[in-house]
Design a protein around this motif. Structure first.
Motif, mmCIF file in Angstrom:
data_model
loop_
_atom_site.group_PDB
_atom_site.id
_atom_site.type_symbol
_atom_site.label_atom_id
_atom_site.label_comp_id
_atom_site.label_asym_id
_atom_site.label_seq_id
_atom_site.Cartn_x
_atom_site.Cartn_y
_atom_site.Cartn_z
ATOM 1 N N ASP A 88 -48.519 13.864 -21.628
ATOM 2 C CA ASP A 88 -47.122 13.723 -21.248
ATOM 3 C C ASP A 88 -46.542 12.499 -21.932
ATOM 4 O O ASP A 88 -46.881 11.371 -21.602
ATOM 5 N N ARG A 101 -47.467 15.165 -12.682
ATOM 6 C CA ARG A 101 -48.788 14.587 -12.402
ATOM 7 C C ARG A 101 -49.189 14.861 -10.953
ATOM 8 O O ARG A 101 -50.316 15.238 -10.671
ATOM 9 N N ALA A 144 -55.548 14.363 -11.285
ATOM 10 C CA ALA A 144 -54.828 14.700 -12.513
ATOM 11 C C ALA A 144 -55.548 14.083 -13.700
ATOM 12 O O ALA A 144 -54.931 13.582 -14.636
ATOM 13 N N GLU A 198 -54.724 14.724 -17.411
ATOM 14 C CA GLU A 198 -53.376 14.373 -17.844
ATOM 15 C C GLU A 198 -53.320 12.912 -18.259
ATOM 16 O O GLU A 198 -53.953 12.065 -17.629
ATOM 17 N N ASP A 247 -53.657 6.244 -19.997
ATOM 18 C CA ASP A 247 -52.250 5.984 -19.729
ATOM 19 C C ASP A 247 -51.810 4.682 -20.382
ATOM 20 O O ASP A 247 -52.602 3.754 -20.559
#
Length: 171
Positions: A57, A78, A88, A91, A136
């Motif tokens: 994402d 998420r 998640a 992701e 992330d």
């Protein structure tokens, strides 16, 4: 408006018929059509295909993504993945102004190649998670800040200081 006015308004709001004409009665969805829409992937949930593929994402300044109230959708996705799958972990979220396209694309291609080459035991979801090459973070110019992305309007992390976000005003 007060609570009673809201309830009255909501009970009398009406709806639309199949030809998009206003009608006094409340519109109800066709259960079969809703089921087919969900099965087809037209509705974004955390189940189905999104449960077992790399979900990368990336949000940036294109369209309305950089808007304070528009980033919530990335966090909602998420949450939907986690709700259906317990987490998640398949992701990754990168935010930026903008997110550099080349590193994002290269990381995604590396991730797909790694999980597809994994001949070890486990489901596709397990392979996707264990072969995730990135984490992330957000981009401040050419600098990547690796940290979990959280929905917050407060500058409580480096990324939230750069890209504050909160829920949609209509929620």
């Amino acid at each position: 408006i007060d609570v009673n006015q809201f309830i009255l308004l909501n009970s009398q709001v009406g709806g639309y018929d199949q030809d998009a004409n206003y009608v006094l009665g409340r519109t109800t969805g066709d259960p079969g059509a809703m089921k087919r829409a969900q099965q087809s992937g037209l509705q974004i949930g955390g189940n189905g295909g999104l449960s077992a593929i790399p979900v990368f994402d990336v949000s940036g300044i294109y369209n309305d993504d950089s808007g304070y109230h528009y980033q919530w959708f990335h966090f909602a996705l998420r949450d939907r993945i986690a709700e259906w799958n317990g987490n998640a972990d398949n992701e990754v979220m990168w935010r930026g102004n903008p997110v550099p396209a080349a590193p994002a694309w290269n990381a995604f291609i590396q991730w797909v190649a790694a999980y597809k080459a994994d001949t070890g035991p486990g489901t596709q979801r397990e392979k996707v998670i264990r072969n995730k090459p990135v984490q992330d973070g957000c981009w401040n110019g050419d600098t990547f800040i690796a940290e979990p992305q959280t929905l917050s309007s407060k500058p409580n992390t480096a990324c939230n200081a750069l890209f504050p976000s909160w829920t949609a005003p209509r929620l």
